[in-house]
Design an enzyme around this catalytic site. Sequence first.
Site, PDB file in Angstrom:
ATOM      1  CD1 TRP A  19       1.231  -3.716   8.481  1.00 52.72           C
ATOM      2  CD2 TRP A  19      -0.396  -4.359   9.875  1.00 52.72           C
ATOM      3  NE1 TRP A  19       1.490  -5.005   8.880  1.00 52.72           N
ATOM      4  CE2 TRP A  19       0.516  -5.419   9.721  1.00 52.72           C
ATOM      5  CE3 TRP A  19      -1.511  -4.525  10.696  1.00 52.72           C
ATOM      6  CZ2 TRP A  19       0.343  -6.644  10.377  1.00 52.72           C
ATOM      7  CZ3 TRP A  19      -1.689  -5.741  11.349  1.00 52.72           C
ATOM      8  CH2 TRP A  19      -0.769  -6.788  11.179  1.00 52.72           C
ATOM      9  CD  GLN A  55       1.973  -1.057   5.256  1.00 50.44           C
ATOM     10  OE1 GLN A  55       1.745  -2.157   5.732  1.00 50.44           O
ATOM     11  NE2 GLN A  55       2.304  -0.022   6.013  1.00 50.44           N
ATOM     12  CG  ASP A 109      -1.684  -1.135   1.526  1.00 57.83           C
ATOM     13  OD1 ASP A 109      -1.572  -2.117   0.782  1.00 57.83           O
ATOM     14  OD2 ASP A 109      -2.443  -1.102   2.515  1.00 57.83           O
TER      15      ASP A 109
END
Length: 579
Positions: A121, A78, A62
């Site tokens: 995350w 990420q 991402d």
Amino acid sequence: MAQSWAFFLLVVLCFCCVSDLICGSNGERVFLYPQSQKVSSIVSQRYRTAYHFQPPKNWINDPNGPMYYNGIYHEFYQYNPNGSVWGNIVWGHSVSTDLINWIPLETAIARDTPSDINGCWTGSATILPGNRLVIIYTGADPEKRQVQNIVVPKNMSDPYLREWTKAGNNPVIQPVGPGLNSGQFRDPTTGWVGPDGLWRIAVGAELNGDSAALLYKSKDFLNWTRVDHPLYSSNSSSMWECPDFFAVLPGNSGGLDLSAAIPNGAKHVLKMSLDSCDKYMIGVYDLKSDSFIPDTVLDDRRLWLRIDYGNFYASKSFFDSKKGRRIIWGWTNETDSSSDDVAKGWAGIHAIPRTIWLDSHGKQLLQWPVEEVESLRGNEINHQGLELKKGGLFEIKGTDSFQADVEIDFELTSIDKADPFDPSWLLDVEKHCREAGASVNAGIGPFGLVVLASDNMEEHTAVHFRVYKSEQKYMILMCSDLRSSSLRPGLYTPAYGGFFEYDLEKEKKISLRTLIDRSAVESFGGSGRVCIMARVYPVAVVDGVAHMYAFNNGSATVRVPQLRAWSMRRAQVNVKGME
Ligand SMILES: *[C@@H]1O[C@H](CO)[C@@H](O)[C@H](O)[C@H]1NC(C)=O
Ligand SMILES: *[C@@H]1O[C@H](CO)[C@@H](O)[C@H](O)[C@H]1NC(C)=O
Ligand SMILES: *[C@@H]1O[C@H](CO)[C@@H](O)[C@H](O)[C@H]1NC(C)=O
Ligand SMILES: *[C@@H]1O[C@H](CO)[C@@H](O)[C@H](O)[C@H]1NC(C)=O
Ligand SMILES: *[C@@H]1O[C@H](CO)[C@@H](O)[C@H](O)[C@H]1NC(C)=O
Ligand SMILES: *[C@@H]1O[C@H](CO)[C@@H](O)[C@H](O)[C@H]1NC(C)=O
């Protein structure tokens, strides 16, 4: 985001010689293909993109916290610093002044506190009053609960914002409350201000088994309270990743800053990631109920609009105050195998950043590659007044067919021959693209572009349109058909597709723009009404010349009033040593 990635680790353990490849004596992997000469392995750099965003090596997924701040674009992502499969995720960080050339920086956020020890995350950046910057992201705590954490720049004198400090009171949001699944609670949005002056964010979640964008409020961005109802929830799926919530003005390609008051007439878009794709709803943000109210509620999520009908996930948008536009970034994964990714040493790219806005009817989003990508265009090939009869094939020569930008207008000579539209196709457009392929003759279309084609066309990728008549309107099908994109077995080669409604009586022309970047074929149909990102790994063309054609396989003649193509130069994407 992320949980589902654990299986990649398992796949890697199986990295070994399987039936369709042979290990060379020196350990180099050599693939054999049924109908082609022996070609060298995927390890070669030939599939590595030349102007799409990716780090020097390893796995990315991402896009995180994209922003324009003090004259610099930031793109976080990420990132697995230790390999080319998912795992060990940290926030990679790059900066740019033009969204095309990027400088790689050190890791911005890593797993080193209790509130992110088991995961670091996706999250978003918000610029607070006084030009203060904050990032909110998801961590996984020692019990593997998903929580939301805050970081702020450590040194405001550093224009690149290399280092980030975690707030002492992390996590700032815990997964508490009835019905909330603490393992499905992630990916906070950029903040926006409500009429009460308080900040709001939405977090993707599973609530009572339904998917939800949970709503939180705060005065200071540190102390958050959950609002008693979600921003929006739906029982047609069980979890949304990476929600994105933003305001748009119909027919206005300028973007809106969520930190400012929302102008009259604005609509809102709620984007969510599920089913390996990014879907969205258009509606209004009702200030009284503090919730999102879609214009249309469709129970069947297969019918929801999509940001991109191909390989594009976990997208995130931001307001670019430099040019007054909204830009969206999305992640595109590899569609070879994990063992290929280990061999290549890299996996994942981001699509070209796109300007995104709402059409004048307020019915769908439009997207277009940021204008900065045009700075990579080299020599221009220009053809005018072509005519493609049934079976017509026009070769576009003179560009680097592995790195190109192509813009074609197709003009219909008559719209009478349009075949009838069947609404049931909307439930599975990929199936319809498989049936209505580029070689299946119809009334109007298929016509379009063939790229990365081998001499005898046994290997090629087709991007094409077909026109249907549906009562008072026309429905245009756009497909990006990968079924013949490679002779190599074991690849994921769907025929992606999407439909858009079009006023053909008024427009007469359907445009196609395709960006070709080695293993990426990114297409924008109908002036950005349907976008399809695809990954291809051709083997027969890689050492030779790839061909590119405009074609028409429909009964009705199609004119091409204008066709322009450019070779694309390599961008400086995270090339080490340019600092
Ligand atoms: C990468 O691997 C090294 C060596 O095993 C380890 O020390 C380091 O913590 C790993 N990095 C991450 C982000 O997991
Ligand atoms: C902050 O950044 C500036 C500009 O890069 C640098 O000169 C300075 O040494 C940095 N300060 C600290 C404490 O790192
Ligand atoms: C956080 O905000 C809530 C609601 O506004 C308030 O009741 C509470 O006192 C605040 N807590 C702190 C530590 O500021
Ligand atoms: C979702 O909720 C609606 C309205 O409450 C209901 O009619 C529908 O049956 C539900 N669908 C599912 C899949 O539970
Ligand atoms: C990535 O690639 C595979 C093909 O291997 C596909 O099935 C998958 O759903 C893709 N997308 C995401 C978001 O994982
Ligand atoms: C057009 O149709 C013919 C005949 O079916 C087929 O051989 C050809 O490959 C088609 N063209 C494309 C680009 O698919």
